[in-house]
Enzyme design. Sequence first.
Site, short mmCIF file in Angstrom:
data_model
loop_
_atom_site.label_atom_id
_atom_site.label_comp_id
_atom_site.label_asym_id
_atom_site.label_seq_id
_atom_site.Cartn_x
_atom_site.Cartn_y
_atom_site.Cartn_z
N GLY A 1 0.84 -1.21 0.00
CA GLY A 1 0.00 0.00 0.00
C GLY A 1 0.86 1.24 0.00
NE ARG B 1 -2.24 -4.34 -1.08
CZ ARG B 1 -1.69 -3.80 0.01
NH1 ARG B 1 -0.59 -4.31 0.51
NH2 ARG B 1 -2.25 -2.74 0.59
CG ASP C 1 3.19 -6.55 7.51
OD1 ASP C 1 2.73 -6.08 6.45
OD2 ASP C 1 2.48 -6.99 8.43
CB THR D 1 2.71 0.68 6.09
OG1 THR D 1 1.34 0.45 6.49
CG2 THR D 1 3.58 0.43 7.30
CG ASP E 1 -2.01 -0.26 8.12
OD1 ASP E 1 -2.84 0.63 7.92
OD2 ASP E 1 -2.04 -1.37 7.57
CG ASP F 1 1.31 -2.70 10.58
OD1 ASP F 1 2.12 -2.02 9.93
OD2 ASP F 1 0.60 -3.58 10.07
NE ARG G 1 -5.31 -6.12 4.94
CZ ARG G 1 -5.02 -5.87 3.67
NH1 ARG G 1 -5.95 -5.97 2.76
NH2 ARG G 1 -3.81 -5.51 3.31
O1 F6P Z 1 -1.56 0.15 3.42
C1 F6P Z 1 -2.19 -0.45 4.47
C2 F6P Z 1 -3.64 -0.55 4.19
O2 F6P Z 1 -4.11 0.73 3.89
C3 F6P Z 1 -4.50 -1.17 5.26
O3 F6P Z 1 -4.80 -0.33 6.33
C4 F6P Z 1 -5.69 -1.59 4.47
O4 F6P Z 1 -6.40 -2.60 5.10
C5 F6P Z 1 -5.06 -2.06 3.21
O5 F6P Z 1 -3.87 -1.35 3.05
C6 F6P Z 1 -5.91 -1.90 1.97
O6 F6P Z 1 -5.19 -2.35 0.88
P1 F6P Z 1 -5.68 -2.26 -0.62
O7 F6P Z 1 -5.61 -0.82 -1.02
O8 F6P Z 1 -4.73 -3.09 -1.40
O9 F6P Z 1 -7.08 -2.74 -0.64
#
Ligand code: F6P
Length: 322
Positions: free
Chosen positions: A11, A72, A103, A126, A128, A130, A172
């Site tokens: 992300g 991804r 991660d 990120t 997040d 985390d 998430r």
């Molecule tokens: O980058 C982290 C994050 O934003 C999370 O908080 C979220 O759940 C996820 O990515 C969403 O990913 P995507 O944009 O691939 O759906």
Amino acid sequence: MKKIAVFTSGGDAPGMNACIRAVVRTGLKMGVEVIGIREGFEGMIDGNFVSMDRKSVSGIIHLGGTILHSARSDRFRTKEGRKEAFRQLQAAGIEGVIAIGGDGTFTGADIFTKEFNIPFVGTPGTIDNDLYGTDFTIGYDTAINTAMHAIDNIKDTANAHHRLFIIEVMGRDAGFIALRSGIATGAEAILIPESKTDTEALTRILSLNEQKKKRANIIVVAEGDEEGGAFEIAKKIKEQFPSFETKVTILGHIQRGGRPTCMERVMASRLGMEAVRALLNGKRSVMVGQVHKEVVYTPFEKAIKHHQRVNPILMEMVEMLA
Ligand code: F6P
């Protein structure tokens, strides 16, 4: 080392561009050629490489997203994909790589560097927050400010109409965005995956607010909370408190974009600079983070395995101040 590469993966997060800029400019100053890998691990497999000079990173420090783009990658999860990525890096003469990501990125990098002999150094990117081994990740400060401003706006209208809002923020597996944006907006309750939701306490707070005729009630929930998403929680509250006019807002990807804050730009720049220094000084398979203002190197394995812990004081603040 004569040639290194940089890429962003997973992300995207505001501040990634500031980090790329710092990597490129530090690398060039230290006398190495810098290659940008586009589209994360996907681009590594496809040999989607671009040569970076000083100018290629001008005018990007203030931009959200990532000029190198992100992805991804399912192909990188396969041995075949990783083999091809290594072949591409070797063919391009790339001797070391800076990975900017979360991660998932470091998990991929860790597997890759164990299979093939190529050094990687990471910086935490990120929203997040985390990752273990850094107080803050690149993107987090901007994301919590974006969420905070959005919740402030919602609070205005909640107050005008005497409504209860359940606001879902990103995360998430982690509640760091929910926690800080919720505290900063005076939320009545904050629901996060790291702690079991105390439904009795929530009922107590809402009953009290119902008696007091409190006009605006705000509940912030992280998307990964075990109680379910915002709609699920709204349904449960509605059953218990039919008198509340309940609304749901999901902030979603608005939290991922936008101009990085000042703190973000400075931290991302520092981590980018330190990552190049670390790579050229022989550090391997570590994430470069910042703890108590000092630069800290954490092995990928550890950064992935141990999630950052929620500060109990912040949890205490939620209860005390709601
Ligand atoms: O980058 C982290 C994050 O934003 C999370 O908080 C979220 O759940 C996820 O990515 C969403 O990913 P995507 O944009 O691939 O759906």
